[in-house]
Design a protein around this motif. Structure first.
Motif, short mmCIF file in Angstrom:
data_model
loop_
_atom_site.label_atom_id
_atom_site.label_comp_id
_atom_site.label_asym_id
_atom_site.label_seq_id
_atom_site.Cartn_x
_atom_site.Cartn_y
_atom_site.Cartn_z
N LYS A 39 63.44 53.62 83.26
CA LYS A 39 63.47 54.41 84.74
C LYS A 39 62.41 53.62 85.64
CE LYS A 39 64.78 58.87 82.73
NZ LYS A 39 64.20 59.88 82.14
N LEU A 40 62.42 52.39 85.51
CA LEU A 40 61.52 51.55 86.74
C LEU A 40 62.37 50.94 87.87
CD1 LEU A 40 59.22 50.07 84.08
CD2 LEU A 40 58.70 51.91 85.56
N VAL A 83 55.47 41.34 82.62
CA VAL A 83 56.51 42.52 83.02
C VAL A 83 56.84 43.52 81.99
CG1 VAL A 83 58.71 42.71 83.87
CG2 VAL A 83 57.61 40.91 84.98
N TYR A 84 57.16 42.93 80.56
CA TYR A 84 57.55 43.75 79.55
C TYR A 84 56.26 44.76 79.20
CZ TYR A 84 61.68 40.61 78.75
OH TYR A 84 62.81 40.25 78.81
N LEU A 89 53.37 50.12 79.16
CA LEU A 89 52.43 50.83 79.43
C LEU A 89 52.44 51.91 80.66
CD1 LEU A 89 49.48 48.04 80.10
CD2 LEU A 89 49.39 49.93 78.26
N ILE A 90 53.34 51.62 81.57
CA ILE A 90 53.84 52.84 82.60
C ILE A 90 54.42 54.03 81.67
CG2 ILE A 90 55.59 53.40 84.58
CD1 ILE A 90 54.40 50.44 85.56
N ASN A 91 55.37 53.74 80.80
CA ASN A 91 56.14 54.64 80.22
C ASN A 91 55.25 55.51 79.13
OD1 ASN A 91 59.28 54.99 80.58
ND2 ASN A 91 58.72 52.83 81.27
N ARG A 111 60.46 53.34 69.60
CA ARG A 111 59.47 54.07 70.40
C ARG A 111 58.66 53.09 70.69
NH1 ARG A 111 56.34 58.79 66.97
NH2 ARG A 111 55.35 59.10 68.92
N LEU A 112 58.03 53.59 71.84
CA LEU A 112 56.95 52.76 72.53
C LEU A 112 55.61 53.16 72.19
CD1 LEU A 112 58.27 52.84 76.26
CD2 LEU A 112 58.77 51.21 74.55
N SER A 113 54.65 52.37 71.80
CA SER A 113 53.19 52.67 71.47
C SER A 113 52.41 51.54 71.89
CB SER A 113 53.21 52.61 69.90
OG SER A 113 53.59 51.40 69.29
N LYS A 114 50.89 51.99 71.69
CA LYS A 114 49.89 51.02 72.33
C LYS A 114 50.04 49.72 71.44
CE LYS A 114 47.15 54.55 74.03
NZ LYS A 114 45.89 55.49 73.82
#
Length: 183
Positions: A39-40, A83-84, A89-91, A111-114
């Motif tokens: 959603k960017l 960019v990636y 980070l934004i999400n 899933r996204l993670s640190k």
């Protein structure tokens, strides 16, 4: 030794991008949907951006494979990785972590993670090592073939370790469920 290490790094990055491109091209619709989940960007730009990322990754895979590493190629690589990383980070900040990273290949996560951010930053640092002076490269030398085979083994080992970890987590969950029925 430095020369061989840099060749291996170049090959690993090349293989990483080749696997990502193959995944994104063979699963075009899924790849576009993953991009939209961030959603960017507007949905009408998703296909164009996906194609642009595929073209850049294809270019970088060739560049890293033949070890043509002038500053602007490394700058393009760093820009793409930033960019990636910023998108992830934004999400994460938004709490939108239950989406696939869209990396493709062995780097794909559901899933996204640190830890993904740390991995990307590490890959950026490793990529900058290719700017080291004195990288002499002959495409079909013994060193380059050994370096390529070593890089393939490292990527396969990494992918296998990820699958093993995912399977072990699943086995642990299944054992807990089975234990409930045994009692």
């Amino acid at each position: 030794m430095l020369n061989i290490s840099l060749m291996i790094i170049g090959y690993i990055l090349s293989i990483m991008f080749v696997m990502s491109v193959i995944d994104k091209v063979s699963n075009w619709g899924v790849s576009v949907a993953k991009l939209e989940e961030y959603k960017l960007i507007p949905k009408k730009l998703s296909k164009f951006m996906n194609l642009l990322f595929i073209l850049i990754e294809t270019y970088l895979s060739v560049v890293f494979f033949i070890h043509w590493i002038p500053f602007y190629n490394v700058a393009l690589y760093l820009f793409l990785m930033m960019v990636y990383t910023v998108a992830v980070l934004i999400n994460i900040y938004r709490g939108n972590i239950f989406i696939s990273c869209g990396c493709g290949g062995v780097l794909e996560k559901d899933r996204l993670s640190k830890s993904m951010v740390i991995r990307n930053i590490s890959l950026m640092i490793i990529g900058t090592l290719l700017l080291a002076p004195g990288l002499n490269f002959v495409l079909l030398s013994f060193e380059s073939i050994v370096s390529l085979l070593t890089a393939i083994c490292i990527v396969l080992l990494y992918g296998s370790a990820l699958k093993l970890k995912a399977n072990m987590d699943l086995i642990i969950k299944l054992r807990k469920k089975i234990a409930i029925f045994e009692d």
